[in-house]
Design an enzyme around this catalytic site. Sequence first.
Site, short mmCIF file in Angstrom:
data_model
loop_
_atom_site.label_atom_id
_atom_site.label_comp_id
_atom_site.label_asym_id
_atom_site.label_seq_id
_atom_site.Cartn_x
_atom_site.Cartn_y
_atom_site.Cartn_z
N ARG A 169 -13.78 -35.79 14.15
CA ARG A 169 -13.54 -34.92 13.90
C ARG A 169 -14.06 -34.55 12.27
O ARG A 169 -13.27 -34.61 11.42
CB ARG A 169 -12.17 -34.31 14.10
CG ARG A 169 -12.09 -34.88 15.64
CD ARG A 169 -10.12 -34.06 15.91
NE ARG A 169 -11.04 -32.27 16.14
CZ ARG A 169 -10.70 -31.57 16.96
NH1 ARG A 169 -10.42 -32.48 18.11
NH2 ARG A 169 -11.10 -30.65 17.03
N TYR A 225 -19.15 -26.78 17.16
CA TYR A 225 -19.13 -24.97 17.45
C TYR A 225 -18.55 -24.67 15.96
O TYR A 225 -18.06 -24.94 15.48
CB TYR A 225 -18.38 -24.79 18.71
CG TYR A 225 -16.88 -25.07 18.92
CD1 TYR A 225 -15.96 -24.44 18.15
CD2 TYR A 225 -16.77 -26.45 19.81
CE1 TYR A 225 -14.34 -25.09 18.61
CE2 TYR A 225 -15.06 -26.25 19.78
CZ TYR A 225 -14.26 -26.12 19.22
OH TYR A 225 -12.96 -26.68 19.40
#
Length: 715
Positions: A210, A247
């Site tokens: 991440r 996103y």
Amino acid sequence: MATNGTANGSTPSTANGNASNGTSNTSPLHILIAGAGIGGLTAALALRQEGHRVTLFERSQLARETGAAIHLAPNSNGILRRLGIFAEKFGSNTCDFITEYDKDSNLVRKIPVGRMAGMWANPWLLAHRVQLHEQLKKAATSAEGKGEPAVLKVGVKVVDFDVENATLTLDGGEVIKGDVLLGADGVHSVARGKINTEIKPFPCEQNAFRFLLPKETALAVPGFEKFLKDEGELAFWYGLKRRVVFYPTSNNTLLNFVCMHPAAESNASAAGADWDQGASVETLVKCYDGFDPVLVELLKKADPKTLKVWPLLDMDELPIWHKGRLALLGDAAHPFLPHQGQGAGVAIEDGAAIACVLPLGTPREEIPERLALYDKIRHFRATEIQRVSRVLGMDQKDHGVDHQAFTAYNFGHDEFDNARQKFREYQWAKNPQVYQRMPTAFGPMPGPRQDHLGRPQNGKESTFVTTSIKFKTTRTALQTLFPPGCEGYSFLSPAGVATASFSHTTLDGMDWLGGKGYDHLGLYIHGVKYTKSDGKVVSGTYMPVLFENLADPIITGRDELGMPKIYSTIEAERSGDSVTIKAGWQGTQWGSFSISGLSSSESQLSQGGSAVSGEQDAGLIVHRYIPSVGRESKGKAESDYAVFTPTGEEDVKAEISSVKASQTAELKLDAGDWKSLPTLHHIIERLAELPVLAIISAKVVEGKGVPDVSHARPV
């Protein structure tokens, strides 16, 4: 019409939580929450707004929140908005497109989901996780807002729970006492072990990198700008056993990346912290060797200081989420794989449901069953979304999930609405012996025999003033008012004369009407018997019609008791030793019933009589008739039978304080015509035909104690 509760950010109030035991207790519960993540803070905020005291215990210092984004689908965003959290105010942007590529960046499909916004009650947003967490923390703990601020204790570890006594123990040995325990302590939950020691999270053979990247950094990578043409785009690259998802967030200025891959290819401990395990850019890039070189160049831009690797954990279904005064929520109850982005969303839903089953006034003795209700409300939905998330993480294309249907299941849900309804049904079920009247969707309808939860009303302090005129008339005239075609009705006496009374009552101080009252006026035919098909007989006073000036008692009396009630205006004028009752419809007077020369009557004060008819009879007889629905059923009945209300079985005994009597009375009835009395003409015309051969007696009786007539029963 009420406006949507999201307009002012207030939590929609649930039904009165203490209603099941009839108390007026509104003291708050002290709720102890282990874990101050998104689920724990949502629960704290919702419970605070319900009026409870909330204390949160967080093992971290909340000083190293990982930079990442979070998917706020309409179902979870709707809850936040009801709680006063509007993510668009702190940079969240709408999700407008979902795009899929293969590993070589060949377009598989692109769905413009922004145009679907009208399908959902709330916006579909992409938020910055740190900003959302900070807003939840502020809303839960700040002095501003509804309810007492929640207390947040950081850097403290909860090591034990006493589920029966609602205490938790901190690692320093301190024991904290509360009323409710909530385990929101994540995938490695301590609280879960107090409920089930067998089921534990396990690695799913995948990890996920991440990281956040400024959009301008991505634009500087040659060739990557084509993937950033549309704002609000959630994009996927799929490869064998690995995928890259990105996103935007923060008003499309930051890109959030989640990169799933085989666990063996990155170094992360499944037993360690969930979010803050460091990783190298080299390892990240190596995991996606063979993907589109433009995407790989982009991955090289990840900041090694903020790049984290997250071991993906799964867990078998936990059969039960509660025990005693402890309940689990979020990852403690149902850790999610990230393939739908619903992990935090479902935890947010859990927090809303907890608040719905624990409104202010919740009796402490009901806490275990309320937590069981929470489990029942949430269990299937959370487990089903968990299952589908697992399936969607597989590489196989034919996974049997109908995306469109399941998206509707996910996004179209509002847990506040759902849980509040389930809580209402729970409250209704605590009183199974209730009257259900139309419209049934709203639960037990309040009336003289029950409140809004089906509990008995109390008429002991209600007052009555009954004015009655008893007269002699012909048996033939009266028996024409028996139900046509019903052979069971007849008079006790074979004489050609019979007696009847017009009786008017003013009721006041009625609990079920908020202390107000109403008037009713009826014709009572004395000395009637009803012979059943088996030859058994009930006798008493027969009432063919009862006029009332308020819709509520008319509806309840018709539905619940079979009483022949109909609307009329009714006014009583009392002055000195006289009284006049006037009845009408929309300005047209059809009846006047007058008594003059009234004087106290000690002899009648002790005689009492039926609280229903005012006479010393065995009870009241009426005929219940309900027509069937539909033109084809015209003339057919759903109900057609006699109802008997026996004297002496009243739930409340009338206490008579005054009786005044006279021999001077007058009855005047004028049926007018169909135009002046369009709904009553046929009734008043028949009543006006009754010959008054003589006035037998007239009296006014006052007192308190009004029965609810619940002892009425079919003959």
